[in-house]
Write a protein that holds these residues in place. Structure first.
Motif, PDB file in Angstrom:
ATOM      1  N   THR A  41      62.846  28.533   6.041  1.00 62.29           N
ATOM      2  CA  THR A  41      64.115  29.258   5.975  1.00 62.29           C
ATOM      3  C   THR A  41      63.921  30.720   6.363  1.00 62.29           C
ATOM      4  O   THR A  41      64.632  31.248   7.217  1.00 62.29           O
ATOM      5  CB  THR A  41      64.708  29.188   4.554  1.00 62.29           C
ATOM      6  OG1 THR A  41      64.918  27.825   4.200  1.00 62.29           O
ATOM      7  CG2 THR A  41      66.016  29.951   4.462  1.00 62.29           C
ATOM      8  N   ALA A  42      62.947  31.370   5.751  1.00 65.24           N
ATOM      9  CA  ALA A  42      62.742  32.805   5.955  1.00 65.24           C
ATOM     10  C   ALA A  42      62.338  33.147   7.386  1.00 65.24           C
ATOM     11  O   ALA A  42      62.781  34.154   7.941  1.00 65.24           O
ATOM     12  CB  ALA A  42      61.690  33.321   4.977  1.00 65.24           C
ATOM     13  N   LEU A  43      61.515  32.308   7.997  1.00 66.70           N
ATOM     14  CA  LEU A  43      61.007  32.591   9.335  1.00 66.70           C
ATOM     15  C   LEU A  43      61.796  31.874  10.426  1.00 66.70           C
ATOM     16  O   LEU A  43      61.448  31.972  11.599  1.00 66.70           O
ATOM     17  CB  LEU A  43      59.532  32.185   9.439  1.00 66.70           C
ATOM     18  CG  LEU A  43      58.576  32.978   8.567  1.00 66.70           C
ATOM     19  CD1 LEU A  43      57.188  32.366   8.603  1.00 66.70           C
ATOM     20  CD2 LEU A  43      58.538  34.430   9.024  1.00 66.70           C
ATOM     21  N   LYS A  44      62.830  31.159  10.026  1.00 66.76           N
ATOM     22  CA  LYS A  44      63.632  30.399  10.978  1.00 66.76           C
ATOM     23  C   LYS A  44      62.739  29.501  11.827  1.00 66.76           C
ATOM     24  O   LYS A  44      62.696  29.589  13.054  1.00 66.76           O
ATOM     25  CB  LYS A  44      64.476  31.338  11.832  1.00 66.76           C
ATOM     26  CG  LYS A  44      65.479  32.118  11.003  1.00 66.76           C
ATOM     27  CD  LYS A  44      66.226  33.110  11.832  1.00 66.76           C
ATOM     28  CE  LYS A  44      67.264  33.882  11.061  1.00 66.76           C
ATOM     29  NZ  LYS A  44      67.031  34.214   9.720  1.00 66.76           N
ATOM     30  N   GLY A  45      61.992  28.663  11.120  1.00 71.25           N
ATOM     31  CA  GLY A  45      61.036  27.778  11.772  1.00 71.25           C
ATOM     32  C   GLY A  45      61.658  26.896  12.830  1.00 71.25           C
ATOM     33  O   GLY A  45      62.836  26.560  12.766  1.00 71.25           O
ATOM     34  N   LEU A  46      60.856  26.508  13.795  1.00 72.06           N
ATOM     35  CA  LEU A  46      61.329  25.620  14.849  1.00 72.06           C
ATOM     36  C   LEU A  46      61.193  24.167  14.437  1.00 72.06           C
ATOM     37  O   LEU A  46      62.111  23.382  14.582  1.00 72.06           O
ATOM     38  CB  LEU A  46      60.521  25.846  16.133  1.00 72.06           C
ATOM     39  CG  LEU A  46      60.737  27.162  16.825  1.00 72.06           C
ATOM     40  CD1 LEU A  46      59.822  27.285  18.030  1.00 72.06           C
ATOM     41  CD2 LEU A  46      62.186  27.303  17.265  1.00 72.06           C
ATOM     42  N   HIS A  47      60.005  23.834  13.932  1.00 73.68           N
ATOM     43  CA  HIS A  47      59.746  22.450  13.550  1.00 73.68           C
ATOM     44  C   HIS A  47      59.115  22.428  12.158  1.00 73.68           C
ATOM     45  O   HIS A  47      58.144  23.139  11.910  1.00 73.68           O
ATOM     46  CB  HIS A  47      58.796  21.775  14.546  1.00 73.68           C
ATOM     47  CG  HIS A  47      59.318  21.794  15.940  1.00 73.68           C
ATOM     48  ND1 HIS A  47      60.373  21.025  16.354  1.00 73.68           N
ATOM     49  CD2 HIS A  47      58.940  22.512  17.018  1.00 73.68           C
ATOM     50  CE1 HIS A  47      60.626  21.267  17.624  1.00 73.68           C
ATOM     51  NE2 HIS A  47      59.772  22.164  18.054  1.00 73.68           N
ATOM     52  N   TYR A  48      59.695  21.615  11.296  1.00 74.35           N
ATOM     53  CA  TYR A  48      59.113  21.420   9.976  1.00 74.35           C
ATOM     54  C   TYR A  48      58.976  19.920   9.762  1.00 74.35           C
ATOM     55  O   TYR A  48      59.940  19.172   9.917  1.00 74.35           O
ATOM     56  CB  TYR A  48      59.968  22.035   8.877  1.00 74.35           C
ATOM     57  CG  TYR A  48      59.369  21.814   7.504  1.00 74.35           C
ATOM     58  CD1 TYR A  48      58.148  22.396   7.177  1.00 74.35           C
ATOM     59  CD2 TYR A  48      59.993  21.011   6.570  1.00 74.35           C
ATOM     60  CE1 TYR A  48      57.576  22.179   5.938  1.00 74.35           C
ATOM     61  CE2 TYR A  48      59.423  20.804   5.317  1.00 74.35           C
ATOM     62  CZ  TYR A  48      58.214  21.388   5.015  1.00 74.35           C
ATOM     63  OH  TYR A  48      57.635  21.174   3.795  1.00 74.35           O
ATOM     64  N   PHE A  49      57.766  19.502   9.455  1.00 70.61           N
ATOM     65  CA  PHE A  49      57.479  18.092   9.228  1.00 70.61           C
ATOM     66  C   PHE A  49      57.159  17.925   7.750  1.00 70.61           C
ATOM     67  O   PHE A  49      56.051  18.234   7.313  1.00 70.61           O
ATOM     68  CB  PHE A  49      56.322  17.634  10.119  1.00 70.61           C
ATOM     69  CG  PHE A  49      56.573  17.904  11.579  1.00 70.61           C
ATOM     70  CD1 PHE A  49      57.349  17.027  12.334  1.00 70.61           C
ATOM     71  CD2 PHE A  49      56.058  19.037  12.187  1.00 70.61           C
ATOM     72  CE1 PHE A  49      57.599  17.283  13.673  1.00 70.61           C
ATOM     73  CE2 PHE A  49      56.307  19.294  13.532  1.00 70.61           C
ATOM     74  CZ  PHE A  49      57.075  18.412  14.275  1.00 70.61           C
ATOM     75  N   GLU A  50      58.143  17.464   7.003  1.00 70.05           N
ATOM     76  CA  GLU A  50      58.036  17.363   5.546  1.00 70.05           C
ATOM     77  C   GLU A  50      56.887  16.463   5.116  1.00 70.05           C
ATOM     78  O   GLU A  50      56.119  16.821   4.227  1.00 70.05           O
ATOM     79  CB  GLU A  50      59.370  16.866   4.971  1.00 70.05           C
ATOM     80  CG  GLU A  50      59.348  16.578   3.487  1.00 70.05           C
ATOM     81  CD  GLU A  50      59.089  17.783   2.601  1.00 70.05           C
ATOM     82  OE1 GLU A  50      58.644  17.571   1.454  1.00 70.05           O
ATOM     83  OE2 GLU A  50      59.305  18.927   3.030  1.00 70.05           O
ATOM     84  N   GLU A  51      56.754  15.291   5.729  1.00 71.78           N
ATOM     85  CA  GLU A  51      55.688  14.362   5.316  1.00 71.78           C
ATOM     86  C   GLU A  51      54.296  14.942   5.535  1.00 71.78           C
ATOM     87  O   GLU A  51      53.422  14.818   4.696  1.00 71.78           O
ATOM     88  CB  GLU A  51      55.806  13.039   6.071  1.00 71.78           C
ATOM     89  CG  GLU A  51      56.854  12.124   5.487  1.00 71.78           C
ATOM     90  CD  GLU A  51      56.852  10.759   6.134  1.00 71.78           C
ATOM     91  OE1 GLU A  51      55.759  10.265   6.505  1.00 71.78           O
ATOM     92  OE2 GLU A  51      57.938  10.174   6.259  1.00 71.78           O
ATOM     93  N   GLU A  52      54.102  15.588   6.683  1.00 71.57           N
ATOM     94  CA  GLU A  52      52.786  16.133   7.021  1.00 71.57           C
ATOM     95  C   GLU A  52      52.568  17.530   6.457  1.00 71.57           C
ATOM     96  O   GLU A  52      51.462  18.039   6.475  1.00 71.57           O
ATOM     97  CB  GLU A  52      52.606  16.169   8.543  1.00 71.57           C
ATOM     98  CG  GLU A  52      52.543  14.811   9.195  1.00 71.57           C
ATOM     99  CD  GLU A  52      53.930  14.252   9.517  1.00 71.57           C
ATOM    100  OE1 GLU A  52      54.946  14.946   9.264  1.00 71.57           O
ATOM    101  OE2 GLU A  52      54.008  13.125  10.006  1.00 71.57           O
ATOM    102  N   LYS A  53      53.656  18.162   5.996  1.00 69.69           N
ATOM    103  CA  LYS A  53      53.596  19.540   5.478  1.00 69.69           C
ATOM    104  C   LYS A  53      53.081  20.498   6.556  1.00 69.69           C
ATOM    105  O   LYS A  53      52.114  21.229   6.370  1.00 69.69           O
ATOM    106  CB  LYS A  53      52.725  19.633   4.217  1.00 69.69           C
ATOM    107  CG  LYS A  53      53.081  18.650   3.139  1.00 69.69           C
ATOM    108  CD  LYS A  53      54.471  18.876   2.604  1.00 69.69           C
ATOM    109  CE  LYS A  53      54.745  17.969   1.422  1.00 69.69           C
ATOM    110  NZ  LYS A  53      56.050  17.400   1.424  1.00 69.69           N
TER     111      LYS A  53
END
Length: 175
Positions: A41-53
């Motif tokens: 949220t803070a860095l406005k990420g491009l890709h976040y993969f919840e399972e792989e963290k």
């Protein structure tokens, strides 16, 4: 303070051995898994993969990938620049951790506009006021996070306000 110390390793690019740029791998003993959705949220990420963290962001033209106990940085001039970038990231991680009660975590990847989509929203005048030779060159550098939207003064006129807001939302510059 969440991250106190880290170990930095400089690695040469495997994909372009003649490149003058270096990459870095940063290891730390703390596990930042719980902070990754807040950093997203803070860095406005491009890709976040919840399972792989795994969280990937682009900042100043470089790709930065966060894992639970490691960060990878690309396109660095040297070890001094790597340490400077890592100190900034360490501060961001620590501030995000300290303020996580006030940040809504994001568990998904962000949708981003492609260069051609941004180009279609630009004034299309090729005026060079942004410092680029064409609006397409501007769109490409904007989507690669190599320059700021503010470099196009025409986008900040009333005529292009709607397009500017679409671009800001699409490339993750605004919520």
């Amino acid at each position: 303070m969440f991250i106190k110390d880290y170990q930095l390793r400089i690695v040469l690019s495997d994909c372009n051995p003649s490149s003058l740029k270096v990459n870095a791998i940063v290891d730390f003993s703390e596990d930042i898994t719980e902070i990754l959705p807040y950093l997203n949220t803070a860095l406005k990420g491009l890709h976040y993969f919840e399972e792989e963290k795994i969280l990937t962001i682009k900042k100043k033209g470089r790709l930065i990938t966060f894992w639970p106990r490691q960060i990878a940085l690309t396109k660095l001039e040297d070890e001094d620049e790597a340490r400077g970038v890592m100190e900034e990231l360490k501060q961001i991680v620590n501030e995000t951790y300290a303020n996580k009660d006030h940040i809504k975590p994001t568990y998904t990847s962000r949708t981003t506009l492609r260069p051609l989509e941004v180009f279609k929203l630009l004034p299309g005048k090729n005026c060079k006021e942004c410092g680029e030779t064409t609006c397409m060159a501007f769109a490409l550098k904007l989507t690669n996070d190599e320059l700021e939207l503010e470099r196009c003064p025409l986008l900040f006129t009333n005529e292009f306000e709607t397009n500017r807001l679409k671009i800001m939302k699409g490339v993750g510059l605004n919520e």
